[in-house]
Design a protein around this motif. Structure first.
Motif, PDB file in Angstrom:
ATOM      1  N   LYS A  99       0.842  -1.202   0.000  1.00  0.00           N
ATOM      2  CA  LYS A  99       0.000   0.000   0.000  1.00  0.00           C
ATOM      3  C   LYS A  99       0.874   1.248   0.000  1.00  0.00           C
ATOM      4  O   LYS A  99       1.905   1.296   0.631  1.00  0.00           O
ATOM      5  N   PHE A 100       0.449   2.263  -0.746  1.00  0.00           N
ATOM      6  CA  PHE A 100       1.182   3.516  -0.825  1.00  0.00           C
ATOM      7  C   PHE A 100       0.962   4.348   0.433  1.00  0.00           C
ATOM      8  O   PHE A 100      -0.135   4.411   0.973  1.00  0.00           O
ATOM      9  N   GLY A 101       2.006   5.001   0.864  1.00  0.00           N
ATOM     10  CA  GLY A 101       1.925   5.926   1.980  1.00  0.00           C
ATOM     11  C   GLY A 101       2.981   7.000   1.789  1.00  0.00           C
ATOM     12  O   GLY A 101       3.892   6.845   0.974  1.00  0.00           O
ATOM     13  N   THR A 102       2.858   8.098   2.514  1.00  0.00           N
ATOM     14  CA  THR A 102       3.859   9.156   2.420  1.00  0.00           C
ATOM     15  C   THR A 102       4.659   9.217   3.712  1.00  0.00           C
ATOM     16  O   THR A 102       4.131   8.971   4.795  1.00  0.00           O
ATOM     17  N   VAL A 103       5.928   9.521   3.575  1.00  0.00           N
ATOM     18  CA  VAL A 103       6.823   9.708   4.716  1.00  0.00           C
ATOM     19  C   VAL A 103       7.670  10.944   4.444  1.00  0.00           C
ATOM     20  O   VAL A 103       7.646  11.498   3.351  1.00  0.00           O
TER      21      VAL A 103
END
Length: 168
Positions: A99-103
């Motif tokens: 799953k895509f996520g931002t950091v």
């Protein structure tokens, strides 16, 4: 993406190439219980390509490329139809990996594939009742869950008040 100036980054000569492929199996089984009533089961796999904005990060070369989000989907349901009422209901279970996520800092976030799995599951249904003169009443509802491997709610996913409705 191939552009003389990168959107948002203003970098000159932006050029990125990526190819993704996957065989996506699908199975649908239908059973007619009666002339008005049927049941079904569906299985499918899918994937979602990374959003284009992953290429718009100024220091993208410092971050490894993303893998597509992948899903395995199961659904079982029933459909009923008569002259006055139409009803359907189903139970679904969807397992996501990558799953895509931002950091990173809010001023310069970048996309990553999140570790572990994300599970979406739920029960949903709807019914339509035909009244006189072409007027109908319609109702629908669902109980849903969207949690990661540690059991935490997924960011931006709807939350129901009934925490115990779909535990785990």
């Amino acid at each position: 993406v191939d552009a003389p100036v990168g959107s948002k980054t203003r970098l000159v000569d932006v050029s990125e190439t990526a190819t993704f492929s996957k065989t996506l199996p699908y199975l649908s089984v239908n059973y007619k219980i009666s002339p008005q009533w049927a049941a079904y089961f569906q299985y499918a796999q899918g994937f979602l390509l990374p959003p284009l904005k992953v290429f718009y990060v100024p220091n993208e070369p410092a971050h490894p490329g993303l893998k597509p989000q992948q899903s395995t989907n199961y659904q079982i349901g029933t459909v009923f139809n008569s002259s006055k009422i139409t009803f359907d209901a189903d139970i679904y279970y969807i397992e996501f990996t990558d799953k895509f996520g931002t950091v990173g800092p809010k001023s310069d976030p970048y996309y990553v594939n999140l570790p572990g799995k994300v599970i979406y599951k739920g029960v949903e249904g709807e019914a339509t009742y035909s009244l006189a003169n072409g007027v109908a009443m319609f109702a629908n509802g669902s109980i849903n869950s969207a949690k990661d491997s540690s059991g935490d709610q997924i960011k931006n996913a709807p939350v129901t008040n009934s925490q115990d409705a779909l535990s785990g």
